[in-house]
Design a protein around this motif. Structure first.
Motif, PDB file in Angstrom:
ATOM      1  N   PHE A 115      33.254 -69.059  -0.320  1.00  0.00           N
ATOM      2  CA  PHE A 115      33.469 -69.057  -1.736  1.00  0.00           C
ATOM      3  C   PHE A 115      34.525 -68.381  -1.642  1.00  0.00           C
ATOM      4  O   PHE A 115      35.159 -67.203  -1.340  1.00  0.00           O
ATOM      5  CB  PHE A 115      32.248 -68.368  -2.177  1.00  0.00           C
TER       6      PHE A 115
ATOM      7  N   TYR B 242      37.112 -67.134  -4.899  1.00  0.00           N
ATOM      8  CA  TYR B 242      37.151 -66.610  -6.189  1.00  0.00           C
ATOM      9  C   TYR B 242      38.185 -67.247  -7.095  1.00  0.00           C
ATOM     10  O   TYR B 242      37.892 -68.004  -7.998  1.00  0.00           O
ATOM     11  CB  TYR B 242      37.042 -64.913  -6.567  1.00  0.00           C
TER      12      TYR B 242
ATOM     13  N   ARG C  81      43.400 -59.157 -21.445  1.00  0.00           N
ATOM     14  CA  ARG C  81      42.000 -60.107 -21.029  1.00  0.00           C
ATOM     15  C   ARG C  81      41.289 -60.683 -22.683  1.00  0.00           C
ATOM     16  O   ARG C  81      40.927 -61.844 -22.435  1.00  0.00           O
ATOM     17  CB  ARG C  81      41.026 -59.337 -20.453  1.00  0.00           C
TER      18      ARG C  81
ATOM     19  N   TYR D 212      41.034 -64.610 -22.687  1.00  0.00           N
ATOM     20  CA  TYR D 212      40.019 -65.415 -22.922  1.00  0.00           C
ATOM     21  C   TYR D 212      39.587 -65.959 -24.158  1.00  0.00           C
ATOM     22  O   TYR D 212      39.041 -67.017 -24.623  1.00  0.00           O
ATOM     23  CB  TYR D 212      38.454 -64.032 -22.913  1.00  0.00           C
TER      24      TYR D 212
ATOM     25  N   TYR E 247      37.877 -69.347 -24.833  1.00  0.00           N
ATOM     26  CA  TYR E 247      36.998 -69.865 -26.289  1.00  0.00           C
ATOM     27  C   TYR E 247      37.609 -70.705 -26.881  1.00  0.00           C
ATOM     28  O   TYR E 247      36.869 -71.521 -27.517  1.00  0.00           O
ATOM     29  CB  TYR E 247      36.740 -68.448 -26.854  1.00  0.00           C
TER      30      TYR E 247
ATOM     31  N   PHE F  48      36.854 -74.108 -25.696  1.00  0.00           N
ATOM     32  CA  PHE F  48      35.391 -74.279 -25.720  1.00  0.00           C
ATOM     33  C   PHE F  48      35.233 -74.502 -27.270  1.00  0.00           C
ATOM     34  O   PHE F  48      34.219 -75.752 -27.593  1.00  0.00           O
ATOM     35  CB  PHE F  48      34.496 -73.080 -25.255  1.00  0.00           C
ATOM     36  N   MET F  49      35.736 -74.092 -27.949  1.00  0.00           N
ATOM     37  CA  MET F  49      35.432 -74.281 -29.606  1.00  0.00           C
ATOM     38  C   MET F  49      35.854 -75.548 -29.982  1.00  0.00           C
ATOM     39  O   MET F  49      34.975 -76.192 -30.632  1.00  0.00           O
ATOM     40  CB  MET F  49      35.996 -73.190 -30.562  1.00  0.00           C
TER      41      MET F  49
ATOM     42  N   TYR G 131      33.391 -78.146 -28.500  1.00  0.00           N
ATOM     43  CA  TYR G 131      32.051 -78.079 -29.353  1.00  0.00           C
ATOM     44  C   TYR G 131      32.266 -78.656 -30.739  1.00  0.00           C
ATOM     45  O   TYR G 131      31.415 -79.350 -31.192  1.00  0.00           O
ATOM     46  CB  TYR G 131      31.510 -76.545 -29.325  1.00  0.00           C
TER      47      TYR G 131
ATOM     48  N   MET H 287      32.059 -64.019  -4.946  1.00  0.00           N
ATOM     49  CA  MET H 287      31.229 -64.597  -5.786  1.00  0.00           C
ATOM     50  C   MET H 287      30.653 -63.555  -6.817  1.00  0.00           C
ATOM     51  O   MET H 287      30.300 -64.137  -8.149  1.00  0.00           O
ATOM     52  CB  MET H 287      29.823 -64.659  -4.745  1.00  0.00           C
TER      53      MET H 287
ATOM     54  N   LYS I  69      32.362 -61.242  -8.365  1.00  0.00           N
ATOM     55  CA  LYS I  69      33.348 -61.181  -9.419  1.00  0.00           C
ATOM     56  C   LYS I  69      33.370 -62.544 -10.481  1.00  0.00           C
ATOM     57  O   LYS I  69      33.460 -62.694 -11.560  1.00  0.00           O
ATOM     58  CB  LYS I  69      34.693 -61.203  -8.948  1.00  0.00           C
ATOM     59  N   TYR I  70      32.844 -63.766  -9.606  1.00  0.00           N
ATOM     60  CA  TYR I  70      33.116 -64.959 -10.278  1.00  0.00           C
ATOM     61  C   TYR I  70      31.867 -65.021 -11.146  1.00  0.00           C
ATOM     62  O   TYR I  70      32.081 -65.230 -12.344  1.00  0.00           O
ATOM     63  CB  TYR I  70      32.986 -66.149  -9.336  1.00  0.00           C
ATOM     64  N   PHE I  71      30.739 -64.698 -10.975  1.00  0.00           N
ATOM     65  CA  PHE I  71      29.492 -64.625 -11.814  1.00  0.00           C
ATOM     66  C   PHE I  71      29.676 -63.322 -12.875  1.00  0.00           C
ATOM     67  O   PHE I  71      29.472 -63.805 -14.085  1.00  0.00           O
ATOM     68  CB  PHE I  71      28.398 -64.427 -10.969  1.00  0.00           C
TER      69      PHE I  71
ATOM     70  N   LYS J 284      32.351 -62.792 -14.387  1.00  0.00           N
ATOM     71  CA  LYS J 284      33.476 -63.142 -15.468  1.00  0.00           C
ATOM     72  C   LYS J 284      32.985 -64.639 -16.061  1.00  0.00           C
ATOM     73  O   LYS J 284      32.905 -64.513 -17.421  1.00  0.00           O
ATOM     74  CB  LYS J 284      34.772 -63.799 -14.735  1.00  0.00           C
TER      75      LYS J 284
ATOM     76  N   SER K 247      30.257 -63.010 -18.663  1.00  0.00           N
ATOM     77  CA  SER K 247      31.014 -62.707 -19.881  1.00  0.00           C
ATOM     78  C   SER K 247      31.603 -63.608 -20.692  1.00  0.00           C
ATOM     79  O   SER K 247      31.442 -63.697 -21.961  1.00  0.00           O
ATOM     80  CB  SER K 247      32.204 -61.623 -19.707  1.00  0.00           C
ATOM     81  N   PHE K 248      32.042 -64.731 -20.246  1.00  0.00           N
ATOM     82  CA  PHE K 248      32.319 -66.082 -21.007  1.00  0.00           C
ATOM     83  C   PHE K 248      30.958 -66.715 -21.483  1.00  0.00           C
ATOM     84  O   PHE K 248      31.059 -66.953 -22.822  1.00  0.00           O
ATOM     85  CB  PHE K 248      32.961 -66.818 -20.018  1.00  0.00           C
ATOM     86  N   LEU K 249      29.867 -66.721 -20.678  1.00  0.00           N
ATOM     87  CA  LEU K 249      28.654 -67.339 -21.278  1.00  0.00           C
ATOM     88  C   LEU K 249      28.136 -66.539 -22.606  1.00  0.00           C
ATOM     89  O   LEU K 249      27.315 -67.133 -23.315  1.00  0.00           O
ATOM     90  CB  LEU K 249      27.852 -67.508 -20.151  1.00  0.00           C
ATOM     91  N   LEU K 250      28.412 -65.256 -22.167  1.00  0.00           N
ATOM     92  CA  LEU K 250      27.879 -64.323 -23.428  1.00  0.00           C
ATOM     93  C   LEU K 250      28.680 -64.937 -24.728  1.00  0.00           C
ATOM     94  O   LEU K 250      27.810 -64.813 -25.703  1.00  0.00           O
ATOM     95  CB  LEU K 250      28.179 -62.787 -23.090  1.00  0.00           C
ATOM     96  N   GLY K 251      29.804 -65.059 -24.732  1.00  0.00           N
ATOM     97  CA  GLY K 251      30.359 -65.571 -25.843  1.00  0.00           C
ATOM     98  C   GLY K 251      29.952 -66.576 -26.480  1.00  0.00           C
ATOM     99  O   GLY K 251      29.796 -66.926 -27.616  1.00  0.00           O
ATOM    100  N   VAL K 252      29.615 -67.792 -25.338  1.00  0.00           N
ATOM    101  CA  VAL K 252      29.208 -69.143 -25.820  1.00  0.00           C
ATOM    102  C   VAL K 252      27.908 -68.835 -26.359  1.00  0.00           C
ATOM    103  O   VAL K 252      27.447 -69.501 -27.460  1.00  0.00           O
ATOM    104  CB  VAL K 252      28.968 -69.808 -24.601  1.00  0.00           C
TER     105      VAL K 252
ATOM    106  N   ILE L 171      28.289 -67.809 -29.889  1.00  0.00           N
ATOM    107  CA  ILE L 171      28.397 -68.923 -30.858  1.00  0.00           C
ATOM    108  C   ILE L 171      27.102 -69.702 -31.276  1.00  0.00           C
ATOM    109  O   ILE L 171      26.737 -70.095 -32.519  1.00  0.00           O
ATOM    110  CB  ILE L 171      29.469 -69.833 -30.274  1.00  0.00           C
TER     111      ILE L 171
ATOM    112  N   SER M 274      22.150 -74.983 -29.667  1.00  0.00           N
ATOM    113  CA  SER M 274      22.881 -75.561 -30.478  1.00  0.00           C
ATOM    114  C   SER M 274      24.250 -76.050 -29.772  1.00  0.00           C
ATOM    115  O   SER M 274      24.922 -77.037 -30.301  1.00  0.00           O
ATOM    116  CB  SER M 274      23.538 -74.542 -31.609  1.00  0.00           C
ATOM    117  N   VAL M 275      24.718 -75.307 -28.796  1.00  0.00           N
ATOM    118  CA  VAL M 275      26.038 -75.745 -27.901  1.00  0.00           C
ATOM    119  C   VAL M 275      25.581 -76.914 -27.282  1.00  0.00           C
ATOM    120  O   VAL M 275      26.562 -77.811 -26.973  1.00  0.00           O
ATOM    121  CB  VAL M 275      26.312 -74.878 -26.938  1.00  0.00           C
TER     122      VAL M 275
END
Lengths: 480, 295
Positions: free
Chosen positions: A187, A189, A449, A453, A457, A460-461, A464, B1, B3-5, B7, B10-15, B18, B146-147
């Motif tokens: 893997f 990154y 950051r 981000y 976002y 993404f917005m 969506y 791995m 680090k990837y999860f 990041k 944190s992106f998915l938290l924002g999603v 929303i 909703s997403v």
């Protein structure tokens, strides 16, 4: 299974987690896992056609082995011929049978001898043109001794059916992709993060640009007789963005997805609408197909070496075959011929390799000359796309002739301002990111950051809130 | 791995944030009001129900004192009406049901644009025809994720747009100059796709059969339309009236009654409040008198 479907949203995390967490160290198990996943992915559409892929895989694996072991040139030629005939035979039957049958009927009817061949109701297996060309590249490369025959059946079968690019490319070369199935995959990154961003951008291109443009393209093309020249011109431009967003979006998702699994696929699009001439456009559009034709058809035919006649013949052959590859309709053939006509003057004048660098390299804006070249190239491309989109040759000619009238100066009758604004934003982002592999690869990479981000976002917005999710519209290139 | 999860998380938290925002807004605007009628109806003495898509909305509850409850909702399809009907037949002793028989109700347009993720709340899973996965998907995934729910997204955006435009004065239908073009556009939306919905046709038949089994009388109603819409529609009809007639249901055709009264409409095919009141009186006279004459 479609990338923009709920099924895939469940499928991907499952496969990803099993791949990296259950079989993190065993290549064979990872390959088996990928093979099963790929067959599930394809079978989700129609499991019956898995037998076709499996047959091609077994045949080419066995022929490749025998070709590799044989020292007899005549035997090797026969083995290659078998692979070519069988693979193209399947492709020909499923994709072109009805086209040839109809064409024969028309010719014989024209000569006063009507015939009635049996019309078959043939379902075109999704992606057959893509995986056929991929397996052919394997057989040809083994024959030319550029590649060792596949070491094991599982690796080869996974190479043929690798789900990210199975149904719409990029059409990988065996020399590039097959060896990756032998190597230990760890893997990475950076690779995975880059892949995730590329997937995000691919989804944006597909659901925001392509699918939104598609709605208006359909309205305009279906009723083209009733619209002004300016509306038809807008329809052609929107189609240019629809097909680019659709196909390059799929490629971005496929490449990004492969990176999540530790694979590197070839680049398929390099900002083709920022080309200064048609030759540059073809170096940037559907790269995996154009280089395939270049290596396995154009160069063996003599390429651009030889006399004037040879050059003209080879150029037309490659463009006509390319057109025909896209579909069993004369519209595609004319689309190919038109591109050959665009390309030929550059080739004959020795200017086909004039623009090898990036437009406005190192600058924010293009020069006037570059902007003019870009606009001319884009206009020519749009004109050719009309043939690609039209349902018949007559319709394409009618559409184009209606486009050249005084009403080109009027306001288009269909003018989706929101979609045009989105396309404008898309062009701007693509322009800013044109020196990267994909537009948002480096966008904001040096920002702090929260701002970085913010870019993700933002994309993404847009997906969506501005995406078109009606009935999970299929990718255009699935039909090819 | 790891680090990837990190990041990705944190992106998915924002999603997710929303998602929560949209779900919260849409729940208050759509799901709650949609199911409110069901909750409020318990214990009420209901003799008849009116079921339609947005065409039935202007009727409001003008007939509630006669024991007729209007449960119409914008974009309701026969599938939604079927879901609601199951609930009302189970919990109330109905005498009659008034179902919209508008020409577009068996269209592909109405099949795709419906409220099934909300009307599923009326369904008793034990006796439902939905598969378990289908039921769970409609009831929970489409409502709370909703997403992946374009419907939630569209409601959210529509609300945002109306909020931003709230100070804009809109012209009434009567004042609009392009009535004919608007009528044609609306008809295209309803009738462009020529495929008749077999699914909705089956739902309509199921509803009538359910009512017959319980001895409940079914009426069909064709709602009033503007002359612009009627002219553009011409003879286009997906035939919900034929399905109802085949079962012996009476069809009350009010399509042309307000043809010359643009002042009673809010747009091409919807009555305004005044038109709704007038129309409610007509239904009362027609349906109730018909019932009385039969008794």
């Amino acid at each position: 299974m479609l990338f923009n479907s709920l099924d895939f949203a469940v499928f991907l995390p499952l496969v990803f987690l099993i791949y990296w967490f259950v079989f993190p160290k065993n290549i064979k198990q990872q390959n088996v896992m990928l093979l099963i996943s790929s067959y599930v992915f394809y079978g989700w559409w129609d499991w019956r056609f898995l037998s076709l892929i499996l047959f091609s895989t077994i045949l080419d694996y066995m022929l490749g082995k025998r070709m590799g072991n044989s020292q007899n040139e005549s035997d090797r030629k026969w083995l290659l011929a078998t692979s070519v005939v069988v693979n193209l035979g399947f492709l020909g039957f499923f994709k072109y049978y009805n086209f040839f049958a109809d064409s024969f009927v028309q010719v014989f009817t024209f000569m006063g001898q009507p015939i009635h061949p049996r019309a078959l109701s043939i379902v075109l297996p999704v992606g057959i043109s893509f995986y056929t060309f991929q397996t052919l590249s394997y057989s040809i490369d083994v024959y030319k001794r550029k590649l060792e025959p596949a070491r094991d059946f599982i690796s080869f079968a996974t190479f043929v059916s690798f789900f990210p690019q199975l149904v719409a490319g990029p059409i990988e070369r065996a020399t590039h992709l097959l060896p990756q199935f032998y190597k230990k995959r760890k893997f990475d990154y950076a690779l995975a993060a880059d892949g995730s961003k590329q997937m995000l951008w691919g989804f944006f291109k597909k659901v925001v640009i392509a699918d939104n443009c598609a709605e208006y393209v359909n309205i305009i093309f279906q009723n083209y007789e009733n619209y002004s020249a300016s509306t038809l011109a807008l329809g052609a431009v929107l189609f240019a963005f629809q097909i680019y967003g659709d196909f390059s979006g799929y490629s971005d998702i496929a490449i990004g997805l492969s990176r999540l699994f530790g694979f590197d696929l070839m680049k398929n699009f390099a900002f083709p609408y920022f080309s200064r001439d048609i030759a540059e456009f073809w170096r940037r559009w559907h790269i995996s197909l154009s280089t395939w034709f270049r290596d396995y058809l154009y160069i063996p035919l003599g390429g651009s070496k030889g006399g004037l006649g040879i050059k003209i013949r080879n150029t037309f052959i490659i463009f006509l075959v390319s057109g025909f590859w896209h579909g069993a309709n004369w519209t595609f053939v004319i689309w190919g011929a038109l591109n050959a006509l665009y390309f030929l003057p550059l080739l004959l004048a020795g200017k086909n390799r004039n623009n090898l660098n990036q437009i406005a390299e190192g600058r924010l804006l293009p020069s006037f000359k570059e902007a003019g070249q870009l606009l001319i190239t884009f206009s020519l491309t749009c004109l050719a796309w009309v043939f690609f989109r039209a349902e018949s040759v007559t319709m394409a000619f009618d559409y184009i002739s209606s486009m050249f009238s005084i009403s080109i100066l009027s306001k288009p009758q269909v003018f989706p301002i929101e979609i045009i604004a989105l396309v404008g934003l898309f062009i701007m982002i693509e322009w800013l990111g044109r020196e990267s592999d994909f537009a948002i690869q480096s966008l904001g990479i040096k920002w702090r950051r929260p701002f970085r981000y913010g870019v993700y976002y933002g994309v993404f917005m847009l997906i969506y809130f501005a995406g078109n999710f009606s009935d999970e519209i299929e990718f255009i290139y699935f039909q090819f | 791995m790891k680090k990837y999860f990190q990041k990705l998380s944190s992106f998915l938290l924002g999603v997710m944030a929303i998602n929560i925002l949209v779900t919260f807004v849409v729940d208050g605007l759509y799901y709650e009001p949609y199911t409110k009628m069901m909750r409020e109806s318990k214990g009420q003495d209901i003799k008849g129900i009116i079921m339609a898509d947005s065409h039935g909305l202007p009727l409001k509850q003008n007939l509630s004192d006669k024991g007729i409850v209007n449960i119409s909702w914008g974009s309701d399809s026969y599938e939604d009406m079927n879901n609601k009907l199951q609930f009302y037949l189970k919990h109330h002793d109905l005498d009659y049901v008034i179902i919209s028989a508008d020409n577009h109700l068996l269209s592909n347009y109405r099949e795709n644009l419906n409220n099934v993720e909300a009307s599923i709340n009326y369904v008793d899973p034990e006796f439902s025809d939905y598969s378990l996965t289908g039921y769970l998907y409609l009831k929970y995934i489409k409502r709370y994720c909703s997403v992946i729910s374009p419907k939630n997204r569209d409601i959210f955006l529509a609300r945002l747009k109306s909020f931003l435009k709230k100070n804009l004065v809109r012209k009434s239908w009567e004042e609009k100059e392009d009535k004919i073009a608007r009528g044609e556009k609306r008809v295209r939306l309803h009738f462009d796709n020529l495929r008749k919905s077999e699914v909705l046709s089956q739902d309509l038949s199921d509803m009538i059969e359910m009512c017959e089994a319980k001895g409940v009388k079914v009426f069909g109603i064709k709602y009033p339309l503007t002359s612009a819409y009627l002219r553009a529609m011409n003879s286009s009809n997906f035939g919900s009236d034929s399905v109802m007639k085949a079962y012996g249901c009476r069809i009350l055709d009010f399509q042309k009654i307000f043809m010359e009264r643009n002042d009673l409409f809010s747009d091409e095919d919807h009555l305004n409040l005044e038109g709704g009141k007038l129309f409610a009186n007509m239904i009362e006279n027609d349906v109730l008198n018909f019932r009385a004459s039969k008794e």
